[in-house]
Design a protein around this motif. Structure first.
Motif, PDB file in Angstrom:
ATOM      1  N   VAL A  39       0.831  -1.201   0.000  1.00 33.20           N
ATOM      2  CA  VAL A  39       0.000   0.000   0.000  1.00 33.20           C
ATOM      3  C   VAL A  39       0.864   1.250   0.000  1.00 33.20           C
ATOM      4  CG1 VAL A  39      -1.728   1.331   1.298  1.00 33.20           C
ATOM      5  CG2 VAL A  39      -1.899  -1.167   1.191  1.00 33.20           C
ATOM      6  N   ASN A  40       0.535   2.201  -0.853  1.00 37.12           N
ATOM      7  CA  ASN A  40       1.074   3.556  -0.798  1.00 37.12           C
ATOM      8  C   ASN A  40      -0.071   4.493  -0.438  1.00 37.12           C
ATOM      9  OD1 ASN A  40       3.814   3.028  -1.651  1.00 37.12           O
ATOM     10  ND2 ASN A  40       2.978   2.648  -3.686  1.00 37.12           N
ATOM     11  N   ALA A  41       0.218   5.534   0.339  1.00 37.90           N
ATOM     12  CA  ALA A  41      -0.866   6.383   0.837  1.00 37.90           C
ATOM     13  C   ALA A  41      -0.365   7.774   1.165  1.00 37.90           C
ATOM     14  CB  ALA A  41      -1.496   5.758   2.082  1.00 37.90           C
ATOM     15  N   ALA A  42      -1.298   8.708   1.230  1.00 38.27           N
ATOM     16  CA  ALA A  42      -1.040  10.053   1.744  1.00 38.27           C
ATOM     17  C   ALA A  42      -2.060  10.335   2.832  1.00 38.27           C
ATOM     18  CB  ALA A  42      -1.146  11.094   0.634  1.00 38.27           C
ATOM     19  N   LEU A  43      -1.604  11.001   3.896  1.00 37.31           N
ATOM     20  CA  LEU A  43      -2.475  11.316   5.030  1.00 37.31           C
ATOM     21  C   LEU A  43      -2.260  12.760   5.450  1.00 37.31           C
ATOM     22  CD1 LEU A  43      -1.081   8.205   5.635  1.00 37.31           C
ATOM     23  CD2 LEU A  43      -3.044   8.225   7.183  1.00 37.31           C
ATOM     24  N   GLY A  44      -3.275  13.326   6.089  1.00 35.67           N
ATOM     25  CA  GLY A  44      -3.146  14.683   6.599  1.00 35.67           C
ATOM     26  C   GLY A  44      -4.245  15.598   6.101  1.00 35.67           C
ATOM     27  N   ALA A  45      -4.053  16.884   6.270  1.00 38.61           N
ATOM     28  CA  ALA A  45      -5.021  17.890   5.844  1.00 38.61           C
ATOM     29  C   ALA A  45      -4.345  19.250   5.866  1.00 38.61           C
ATOM     30  CB  ALA A  45      -6.243  17.901   6.757  1.00 38.61           C
ATOM     31  N   ARG A  46      -4.757  20.123   4.979  1.00 33.29           N
ATOM     32  CA  ARG A  46      -4.275  21.501   5.002  1.00 33.29           C
ATOM     33  C   ARG A  46      -5.482  22.417   5.110  1.00 33.29           C
ATOM     34  NH1 ARG A  46      -1.005  24.147   0.073  1.00 33.29           N
ATOM     35  NH2 ARG A  46      -3.131  24.453  -0.668  1.00 33.29           N
ATOM     36  N   PRO A  47      -5.802  22.867   6.306  1.00 29.09           N
ATOM     37  CA  PRO A  47      -7.001  23.694   6.498  1.00 29.09           C
ATOM     38  C   PRO A  47      -6.829  25.083   5.903  1.00 29.09           C
ATOM     39  CG  PRO A  47      -5.734  23.569   8.524  1.00 29.09           C
ATOM     40  CD  PRO A  47      -5.061  22.650   7.553  1.00 29.09           C
ATOM     41  N   GLY A  48      -7.973  25.729   5.710  1.00 30.15           N
ATOM     42  CA  GLY A  48      -7.936  27.114   5.257  1.00 30.15           C
ATOM     43  C   GLY A  48      -8.573  27.343   3.915  1.00 30.15           C
ATOM     44  N   ASP A  49      -8.542  26.355   3.030  1.00 32.89           N
ATOM     45  CA  ASP A  49      -9.154  26.498   1.714  1.00 32.89           C
ATOM     46  C   ASP A  49     -10.646  26.171   1.791  1.00 32.89           C
ATOM     47  OD1 ASP A  49      -6.787  27.215   0.494  1.00 32.89           O
ATOM     48  OD2 ASP A  49      -6.234  25.136   0.057  1.00 32.89           O
ATOM     49  N   SER A  50     -11.436  26.779   0.915  1.00 35.44           N
ATOM     50  CA  SER A  50     -12.871  26.503   0.895  1.00 35.44           C
ATOM     51  C   SER A  50     -13.130  25.141   0.265  1.00 35.44           C
ATOM     52  CB  SER A  50     -13.603  27.588   0.102  1.00 35.44           C
ATOM     53  OG  SER A  50     -13.126  27.636  -1.235  1.00 35.44           O
ATOM     54  N   ASP A  51     -14.163  24.458   0.764  1.00 32.05           N
ATOM     55  CA  ASP A  51     -14.531  23.145   0.238  1.00 32.05           C
ATOM     56  C   ASP A  51     -15.533  23.311  -0.895  1.00 32.05           C
ATOM     57  OD1 ASP A  51     -12.938  21.946   2.155  1.00 32.05           O
ATOM     58  OD2 ASP A  51     -14.582  21.776   3.605  1.00 32.05           O
ATOM     59  N   THR A  52     -15.314  22.608  -1.987  1.00 29.70           N
ATOM     60  CA  THR A  52     -16.199  22.663  -3.147  1.00 29.70           C
ATOM     61  C   THR A  52     -16.426  21.252  -3.664  1.00 29.70           C
ATOM     62  OG1 THR A  52     -15.302  24.825  -3.772  1.00 29.70           O
ATOM     63  CG2 THR A  52     -16.556  23.621  -5.449  1.00 29.70           C
ATOM     64  N   GLN A  53     -17.670  20.906  -3.930  1.00 29.08           N
ATOM     65  CA  GLN A  53     -17.989  19.611  -4.526  1.00 29.08           C
ATOM     66  C   GLN A  53     -18.479  19.824  -5.948  1.00 29.08           C
ATOM     67  OE1 GLN A  53     -20.416  16.785  -2.265  1.00 29.08           O
ATOM     68  NE2 GLN A  53     -21.464  16.176  -4.148  1.00 29.08           N
ATOM     69  N   PHE A  54     -17.776  19.233  -6.917  1.00 30.68           N
ATOM     70  CA  PHE A  54     -18.172  19.325  -8.317  1.00 30.68           C
ATOM     71  C   PHE A  54     -19.003  18.120  -8.753  1.00 30.68           C
ATOM     72  CE2 PHE A  54     -14.170  21.721  -7.948  1.00 30.68           C
ATOM     73  CZ  PHE A  54     -14.576  22.943  -8.436  1.00 30.68           C
ATOM     74  N   ALA A  55     -18.672  16.942  -8.244  1.00 32.14           N
ATOM     75  CA  ALA A  55     -19.382  15.717  -8.636  1.00 32.14           C
ATOM     76  C   ALA A  55     -20.808  15.743  -8.103  1.00 32.14           C
ATOM     77  CB  ALA A  55     -18.644  14.494  -8.100  1.00 32.14           C
ATOM     78  N   GLN A  56     -21.742  15.370  -8.944  1.00 35.36           N
ATOM     79  CA  GLN A  56     -23.146  15.362  -8.566  1.00 35.36           C
ATOM     80  C   GLN A  56     -23.693  13.930  -8.569  1.00 35.36           C
ATOM     81  OE1 GLN A  56     -24.858  18.245  -7.591  1.00 35.36           O
ATOM     82  NE2 GLN A  56     -22.745  18.994  -7.664  1.00 35.36           N
ATOM     83  N   MET A  57     -24.456  13.607  -7.554  1.00 36.07           N
ATOM     84  CA  MET A  57     -25.086  12.297  -7.490  1.00 36.07           C
ATOM     85  C   MET A  57     -26.150  12.191  -8.582  1.00 36.07           C
ATOM     86  SD  MET A  57     -26.753  10.391  -4.163  1.00 36.07           S
ATOM     87  CE  MET A  57     -28.290  11.329  -4.096  1.00 36.07           C
ATOM     88  N   PRO A  58     -26.195  11.077  -9.305  1.00 34.04           N
ATOM     89  CA  PRO A  58     -27.213  10.940 -10.361  1.00 34.04           C
ATOM     90  C   PRO A  58     -28.618  10.831  -9.785  1.00 34.04           C
ATOM     91  CG  PRO A  58     -26.033   8.877 -10.045  1.00 34.04           C
ATOM     92  CD  PRO A  58     -25.311   9.909  -9.231  1.00 34.04           C
ATOM     93  N   ASP A  59     -29.578  11.171 -10.588  1.00 30.99           N
ATOM     94  CA  ASP A  59     -30.981  11.101 -10.191  1.00 30.99           C
ATOM     95  C   ASP A  59     -31.467   9.674 -10.419  1.00 30.99           C
ATOM     96  OD1 ASP A  59     -33.577  11.573  -9.510  1.00 30.99           O
ATOM     97  OD2 ASP A  59     -34.078  12.735 -11.299  1.00 30.99           O
ATOM     98  N   VAL A  60     -31.490   8.884  -9.364  1.00 29.42           N
ATOM     99  CA  VAL A  60     -31.910   7.480  -9.453  1.00 29.42           C
ATOM    100  C   VAL A  60     -32.914   7.209  -8.334  1.00 29.42           C
ATOM    101  CG1 VAL A  60     -29.735   6.721 -10.486  1.00 29.42           C
ATOM    102  CG2 VAL A  60     -29.998   6.704  -7.992  1.00 29.42           C
ATOM    103  N   PRO A  61     -33.659   6.108  -8.433  1.00 33.14           N
ATOM    104  CA  PRO A  61     -34.586   5.773  -7.341  1.00 33.14           C
ATOM    105  C   PRO A  61     -33.854   5.618  -6.018  1.00 33.14           C
ATOM    106  CG  PRO A  61     -35.042   4.455  -9.293  1.00 33.14           C
ATOM    107  CD  PRO A  61     -33.764   5.189  -9.573  1.00 33.14           C
TER     108      PRO A  61
END
Length: 261
Positions: free
Chosen positions: A106-128
């Motif tokens: 396994v290779n991985a990255a961990l952590g967080a850099r606070p301060g930037d605004s959160d934005t979600q571009f991906a949209q959940m599809p319209d399904v039942p």
């Protein structure tokens, strides 16, 4: 049905720097009782738990290579090692061993850099919604008491011509949708098409966005191609309110004969 009431993917320090033990229980496996093997997603969830404990940071991304079989393994030893990065985000590597034999890298990255605004571009599809979906048929290696039995799953949309599937799932025990649980859910990738069911994963990449409270999540899988005997594809995992929780992708070996049930 036998439902695990504890987070069965958790690890414990094993007595050495960066060294953890993952006790393998039936809920972390797939396959019949006489030939169980550790589900790759459960092993990835355990490795994420070990990395988060050792680093003291939350997971951002992890990629695992499945190196060798895990049939009949009673425990995995996970060795974690920092390999780079800065103060906010660090890079790590881990190897899971069955005895002396490496089974996952396994290779991985961990952590967080606070301060930037959160934005979600991906949209959940319209399904039942989950209340309107049909129960997802069991996987080839699924039994009531193994990992497949730890989830409720309902199909919202299946388009085999497009290589597209949307499935609702939730923990039967009411576990939160944290990084470990989502990593396990993401490994049901090969169950999304009749031609891929019964195949085996070569790798799994998991990108964690955020956790959510217990409840339904929608996994939207899109296959990109079947080529040279393997399948390539990716998935997005949403909370019921449309919040993006994780992104995943895999390459898997197609089975010689498609699974039917």
């Amino acid at each position: 049905m036998s439902i695990a009431r504890f987070p069965f993917w958790r690890c414990a320090p094993e007595g050495g720097e960066g060294r953890y033990v993952f006790p393998v229980t039936r809920p972390a496996t797939v396959g019949p009782p006489e030939h169980p093997h550790v589900m790759g997603g459960a092993a990835l969830a355990a490795t994420i738990d070990a990395l988060e404990q050792d680093s003291g940071q939350p997971i951002l991304w992890a990629n695992t290579q499945f190196l060798s079989p895990t049939q009949g393994v009673e425990e995995l030893i996970i060795q974690c090692e920092p390999v780079g990065g800065g103060r906010s985000v660090s890079q790590w590597a881990a190897i899971a061993f069955a005895g002396e034999r490496p089974v996952h890298r396994v290779n991985a990255a961990l952590g967080a850099r606070p301060g930037d605004s959160d934005t979600q571009f991906a949209q959940m599809p319209d399904v039942p919604g989950p209340a309107d979906g049909e129960a997802k048929p069991s996987d080839p290696n699924g039994y009531d008491d193994n990992l497949v039995g730890q989830l409720e799953r309902r199909t919202a949309l299946e388009d085999n011509v497009r290589g597209y599937e949307a499935v609702w799932s939730r923990s039967a025990a009411g576990f939160a949708n944290d990084a470990g649980w989502l990593a396990m859910v993401s490994d049901f990738f090969l169950g999304a098409h009749p031609r891929t069911r019964g195949g085996s994963s070569l790798d799994a990449t998991f990108r964690f966005i955020r956790a959510a409270e217990p409840g339904w999540i929608l996994s939207v899988t899109e296959f990109a191609a079947f080529d040279r005997g393997v399948v390539h594809g990716s998935a997005r995992h949403f909370a019921e309110d449309g919040t993006l929780l994780a992104i995943s992708s895999q390459t898997g070996v197609l089975p010689h004969r498609p699974f039917t049930r």
